[in-house]
Design an enzyme around this catalytic site. Structure first.
Site, PDB file in Angstrom:
ATOM      1  N   ASN A  87       1.956  -5.185  -3.162  1.00 51.83           N
ATOM      2  CA  ASN A  87       0.557  -5.456  -2.829  1.00 51.83           C
ATOM      3  C   ASN A  87      -0.186  -4.144  -2.556  1.00 51.83           C
ATOM      4  O   ASN A  87       0.327  -3.285  -1.826  1.00 51.83           O
ATOM      5  CB  ASN A  87       0.542  -6.331  -1.563  1.00 51.83           C
ATOM      6  CG  ASN A  87      -0.799  -6.958  -1.271  1.00 51.83           C
ATOM      7  OD1 ASN A  87      -1.383  -7.598  -2.143  1.00 51.83           O
ATOM      8  ND2 ASN A  87      -1.300  -6.794  -0.048  1.00 51.83           N
ATOM      9  N   GLU A 112      -6.612 -10.308  -1.223  1.00 51.40           N
ATOM     10  CA  GLU A 112      -7.401 -10.075  -0.010  1.00 51.40           C
ATOM     11  C   GLU A 112      -8.882  -9.948  -0.356  1.00 51.40           C
ATOM     12  O   GLU A 112      -9.600  -9.115   0.208  1.00 51.40           O
ATOM     13  CB  GLU A 112      -6.914  -8.804   0.711  1.00 51.40           C
ATOM     14  CG  GLU A 112      -5.435  -8.820   1.043  1.00 51.40           C
ATOM     15  CD  GLU A 112      -4.954  -7.588   1.805  1.00 51.40           C
ATOM     16  OE1 GLU A 112      -5.793  -6.813   2.301  1.00 51.40           O
ATOM     17  OE2 GLU A 112      -3.727  -7.398   1.903  1.00 51.40           O
ATOM     18  N   ASP A 149     -12.701  -9.650  -0.913  1.00 48.98           N
ATOM     19  CA  ASP A 149     -13.995  -9.672  -0.230  1.00 48.98           C
ATOM     20  C   ASP A 149     -14.919  -8.698  -0.966  1.00 48.98           C
ATOM     21  O   ASP A 149     -14.453  -7.752  -1.599  1.00 48.98           O
ATOM     22  CB  ASP A 149     -13.896  -9.367   1.271  1.00 48.98           C
ATOM     23  CG  ASP A 149     -13.055  -8.150   1.616  1.00 48.98           C
ATOM     24  OD1 ASP A 149     -12.763  -7.325   0.724  1.00 48.98           O
ATOM     25  OD2 ASP A 149     -12.693  -8.003   2.790  1.00 48.98           O
ATOM     26  N   GLU A 172       0.801  -1.235   0.000  1.00 50.82           N
ATOM     27  CA  GLU A 172       0.000   0.000   0.000  1.00 50.82           C
ATOM     28  C   GLU A 172       0.834   1.286   0.000  1.00 50.82           C
ATOM     29  O   GLU A 172       0.639   2.164   0.838  1.00 50.82           O
ATOM     30  CB  GLU A 172      -0.949  -0.008   1.204  1.00 50.82           C
ATOM     31  CG  GLU A 172      -1.896  -1.203   1.190  1.00 50.82           C
ATOM     32  CD  GLU A 172      -2.774  -1.292   2.420  1.00 50.82           C
ATOM     33  OE1 GLU A 172      -2.672  -0.432   3.316  1.00 50.82           O
ATOM     34  OE2 GLU A 172      -3.574  -2.240   2.498  1.00 50.82           O
ATOM     35  N   HIS A 228     -10.480  -5.692  -2.577  1.00 53.58           N
ATOM     36  CA  HIS A 228     -11.494  -5.397  -1.565  1.00 53.58           C
ATOM     37  C   HIS A 228     -12.627  -4.638  -2.241  1.00 53.58           C
ATOM     38  O   HIS A 228     -12.552  -3.424  -2.429  1.00 53.58           O
ATOM     39  CB  HIS A 228     -10.912  -4.510  -0.456  1.00 53.58           C
ATOM     40  CG  HIS A 228      -9.963  -5.202   0.452  1.00 53.58           C
ATOM     41  ND1 HIS A 228     -10.331  -6.271   1.242  1.00 53.58           N
ATOM     42  CD2 HIS A 228      -8.656  -4.979   0.720  1.00 53.58           C
ATOM     43  CE1 HIS A 228      -9.297  -6.675   1.963  1.00 53.58           C
ATOM     44  NE2 HIS A 228      -8.264  -5.913   1.659  1.00 53.58           N
TER      45      HIS A 228
HETATM   46  O1  G3I Z   1      -5.541  -7.923  19.152  1.00 50.57           O
HETATM   47  C1  G3I Z   1      -6.030  -6.669  19.634  1.00 50.57           C
HETATM   48  C2  G3I Z   1      -6.905  -6.880  20.838  1.00 50.57           C
HETATM   49  O2  G3I Z   1      -6.130  -7.409  21.886  1.00 50.57           O
HETATM   50  C3  G3I Z   1      -7.526  -5.546  21.220  1.00 50.57           C
HETATM   51  O3  G3I Z   1      -8.436  -5.746  22.260  1.00 50.57           O
HETATM   52  C4  G3I Z   1      -8.251  -4.939  20.038  1.00 50.57           C
HETATM   53  C5  G3I Z   1      -8.829  -3.561  20.376  1.00 50.57           C
HETATM   54  O4  G3I Z   1      -8.836  -2.714  19.276  1.00 50.57           O
HETATM   55  O5  G3I Z   1      -7.339  -4.785  18.965  1.00 50.57           O
HETATM   56  C6  G3I Z   1      -6.793  -5.983  18.526  1.00 50.57           C
HETATM   57  O6  G3I Z   1      -5.879  -5.698  17.492  1.00 50.57           O
HETATM   58  C7  G3I Z   1      -6.460  -5.379  16.242  1.00 50.57           C
HETATM   59  C8  G3I Z   1      -5.975  -6.363  15.217  1.00 50.57           C
HETATM   60  O7  G3I Z   1      -6.462  -6.021  13.943  1.00 50.57           O
HETATM   61  C9  G3I Z   1      -6.413  -7.793  15.531  1.00 50.57           C
HETATM   62  O8  G3I Z   1      -7.790  -7.895  15.452  1.00 50.57           O
HETATM   63  C10 G3I Z   1      -6.045  -3.976  15.863  1.00 50.57           C
HETATM   64  O9  G3I Z   1      -6.601  -3.033  16.756  1.00 50.57           O
HETATM   65  C11 G3I Z   1      -6.497  -3.676  14.453  1.00 50.57           C
HETATM   66  O10 G3I Z   1      -5.964  -2.439  14.027  1.00 50.57           O
HETATM   67  C12 G3I Z   1      -6.027  -4.734  13.502  1.00 50.57           C
HETATM   68  O11 G3I Z   1      -6.596  -4.481  12.240  1.00 50.57           O
HETATM   69  C13 G3I Z   1      -5.991  -5.142  11.154  1.00 50.57           C
HETATM   70  C14 G3I Z   1      -5.698  -4.135  10.061  1.00 50.57           C
HETATM   71  O12 G3I Z   1      -5.170  -4.797   8.934  1.00 50.57           O
HETATM   72  C15 G3I Z   1      -4.684  -3.093  10.534  1.00 50.57           C
HETATM   73  O13 G3I Z   1      -4.354  -2.239   9.489  1.00 50.57           O
HETATM   74  C16 G3I Z   1      -6.973  -6.172  10.631  1.00 50.57           C
HETATM   75  O14 G3I Z   1      -7.117  -7.219  11.599  1.00 50.57           O
HETATM   76  C17 G3I Z   1      -6.456  -6.767   9.330  1.00 50.57           C
HETATM   77  O15 G3I Z   1      -7.472  -7.575   8.762  1.00 50.57           O
HETATM   78  C18 G3I Z   1      -6.125  -5.658   8.361  1.00 50.57           C
HETATM   79  O16 G3I Z   1      -5.593  -6.237   7.199  1.00 50.57           O
HETATM   80  C19 G3I Z   1      -5.332  -5.323   6.139  1.00 50.57           C
HETATM   81  C20 G3I Z   1      -4.134  -5.852   5.377  1.00 50.57           C
HETATM   82  O17 G3I Z   1      -3.045  -6.073   6.231  1.00 50.57           O
HETATM   83  C21 G3I Z   1      -3.739  -4.899   4.248  1.00 50.57           C
HETATM   84  N1  G3I Z   1      -4.870  -4.592   3.400  1.00 50.57           N
HETATM   85  C22 G3I Z   1      -6.076  -4.174   4.074  1.00 50.57           C
HETATM   86  C23 G3I Z   1      -6.497  -5.179   5.141  1.00 50.57           C
HETATM   87  C24 G3I Z   1      -7.818  -4.812   5.752  1.00 50.57           C
HETATM   88  O18 G3I Z   1      -7.733  -3.600   6.443  1.00 50.57           O
END
Ligand code: G3I
Length: 482
Positions: free
Chosen positions: A208, A274, A276, A168, A245
């Site tokens: 990516n 990715e 969806d 990105e 996406h």
């Molecule tokens: O694990 C913690 C948890 O302990 C806490 O209670 C909670 C509270 O906010 O957060 C949890 O962490 C989160 C993590 O995902 C796991 O669920 C983070 O806050 C959250 O920011 C994080 O988001 C991820 C995101 O990337 C961050 O940019 C998403 O899971 C993940 O699916 C997403 O993936 C991205 C790809 O890497 C790149 N392309 C887009 C895609 C979707 O956004």
């Protein structure tokens, strides 16, 4: 897509400040099914994808390792896995020089123990960075990025199918996204790729991004121009991941296949990394799958989760399985589109002597006009190897070919060279899985560093893109070893 991770860091730091280096399991490398479009339709996503030499992947978080419902579907339907967060920079290097691969390895080990391959995601990104990157800039941050790539890739060297080296890095208007990494200098992306190639010479190195599916969109053009520039200057990039996406208001563009084909024509693999779709539109899922299936170098599709409850946009119900693990209408549309694929991924097909249109490797013969999927005659030095040319795709002014190199003898071969005569007007633009000398007339292609050894009755292949008409097939005139 761009939010920074915060809460997850606490859990990942639980192991304390010490470096934690846990080896990935030594398990059998997943075997990749050979493409066979004449086989029966697949009844699972992976079986349907493998018919054409493609994969069908999913993304999972570490918390899914204790979710039996998720694991059951993953094991049944998917043959490629991506870690949602666990291989990102903040997860793998929480403190400078202190690498923690426990979460990534847990996913890697489960996936490979269940016959899947793994895509690494991701090494350099403006989001989910180690906290210590935030206090660095300029050459210090550049060095930290290089050290990170080296540290993570050393751990997974030779284990992964691909790495999303850079994620990105473009803005919607087609220019580079402003970020701390971009501020280290415009060459940060190529430095990341060159570092990655040196760290692991065999893994595929991908760029990516999201919102690069519409061919006429400025961001797509920006990424395309960067990849074209990289290929022209020999910057090592092997693949482009289109996140796909179609959520939050975006939808499948009618020119998606053009986008995939255009990137592929630069000499890179493309993959949907990715996927969806809002409300899992069966039409859009079928369309994105067909677009990939129609482009030989579209190597596979990954959905970002499996069930709607796994999705980062769960309220849009964008995945192929519902919250009760039932396949949705979109699942069937994807399965059908995979089974209807008419192109195979270069290097995955087995030329069958009995298949219609194929010619015995030992038969002398003249080149004849060929169409995608047909094989041309081949020759070989007795006792060494044979080479068989196969046209995999063609378009106005260019084509893509594949040469299968086979050791039909009972002794292993160490190194091979194929001489190939091109017709007038044909020039080779790019070769993969081999190293060419010459681009027109009679050219020779020798093995790459990693595919020179051929056991008895084993085969490998190299591919190439050529300018010119495909109506006269290039003729392999010899295959010698070494
Ligand atoms: O694990 C913690 C948890 O302990 C806490 O209670 C909670 C509270 O906010 O957060 C949890 O962490 C989160 C993590 O995902 C796991 O669920 C983070 O806050 C959250 O920011 C994080 O988001 C991820 C995101 O990337 C961050 O940019 C998403 O899971 C993940 O699916 C997403 O993936 C991205 C790809 O890497 C790149 N392309 C887009 C895609 C979707 O956004």
């Amino acid at each position: 897509m761009t939010e920074r991770r915060t809460g997850g860091r606490a859990r990942l730091l639980l192991g304390g400040a010490c470096a934690v280096l846990i080896a990935v399991s030594s398990v059998a490398v997943a075997t990749v099914a050979r493409a066979d479009l004449t086989g029966p339709p697949g009844t699972t996503l992976k079986a349907a994808a493998e018919r054409s030499g493609r994969y069908f992947g999913a993304a999972m978080g570490g918390d899914r390792l204790s979710d039996q419902g998720f694991l059951t579907i993953a094991n049944r339907e998917f043959d490629m896995m991506t870690a949602v967060n666990e291989m990102k920079p903040d997860a793998t290097e929480p403190n400078r020089g202190q690498f923690d691969f426990r979460a990534g390895d847990a996913i890697y080990n489960w996936a490979t123990q269940h016959g899947m391959r793994v895509r690494g995601h991701t090494l350099a990104w403006h989001a989910q960075q180690p906290r210590f990157w935030g206090s660095l800039s300029g050459s210090a941050l550049r060095t930290a990025m290089i050290d990170h790539i080296n540290g993570v890739m050393a751990h997974y060297r030779g284990k992964l199918y691909a790495w999303d080296v850079v994620n990105e890095a473009f803005a919607e208007n087609g220019s580079r996204r402003s970020s701390n990494l971009q501020s280290t200098g415009n060459d940060w992306i190529e430095v990341a790729f060159r570092t990655a190639r040196a760290a692991d010479p065999t893994v595929k190195l991908c760029y990516n991004d999201y919102n690069i599916e519409n061919w006429t969109y400025a961001k797509t053009q920006g990424v395309y121009n960067m990849i074209r520039d990289f290929k022209s200057r020999g910057v090592p990039v092997d693949c482009v991941g289109l996140q796909t996406h179609f959520t939050g208001g975006s939808s499948l563009p009618g020119n998606f296949q053009t986008t995939l084909q255009s990137f592929a024509a630069l000499g890179v693999d493309v993959a949907l990394t990715e996927a969806d779709v809002t409300n899992a539109s069966a039409t859009q899922y079928a369309g994105l799958t067909q677009a990939c299936s129609n482009v030989p170098r579209c190597v596979g599709i990954t959905t970002w989760g499996i069930r709607d409850s796994d999705s980062w946009r769960g309220n849009e119900n964008p995945l192929l399985f519902d919250r009760n693990s039932n396949p949705k209408a979109a699942y069937t549309s994807v399965l059908n589109a995979l089974n209807a694929a008419s192109t195979t991924v270069p290097g995955t097909s087995i030329p069958s002597p009995s298949a219609p249109g194929s010619v015995s490797p030992s038969a002398p013969g003249s080149a004849s006009p060929s169409s995608p999927g047909s094989a041309s005659p081949s020759t070989g030095s007795p006792g060494a190897c044979t080479a068989t040319y196969h046209l995999t795709n063609s378009w106005n002014g260019g084509f893509q070919g594949e040469v299968t190199v086979a050791n039909n003898g009972s002794a292993p071969l160490s190194g091979w060279t194929v001489r190939l005569t091109l017709a007038g007007g044909q020039t080779i633009a790019n070769v993969w899985n081999g190293v060419n000398t010459g681009t027109s007339g009679t050219v020779s292609v020798r093995n790459a560093d990693y595919n020179g050894t051929l056991g008895a009755n084993a085969s490998t292949s190299f591919g190439f893109l050529a300018n010119g008409s495909s109506s006269t097939a290039p003729v392999p005139v010899s295959c010698t070893s070494p």
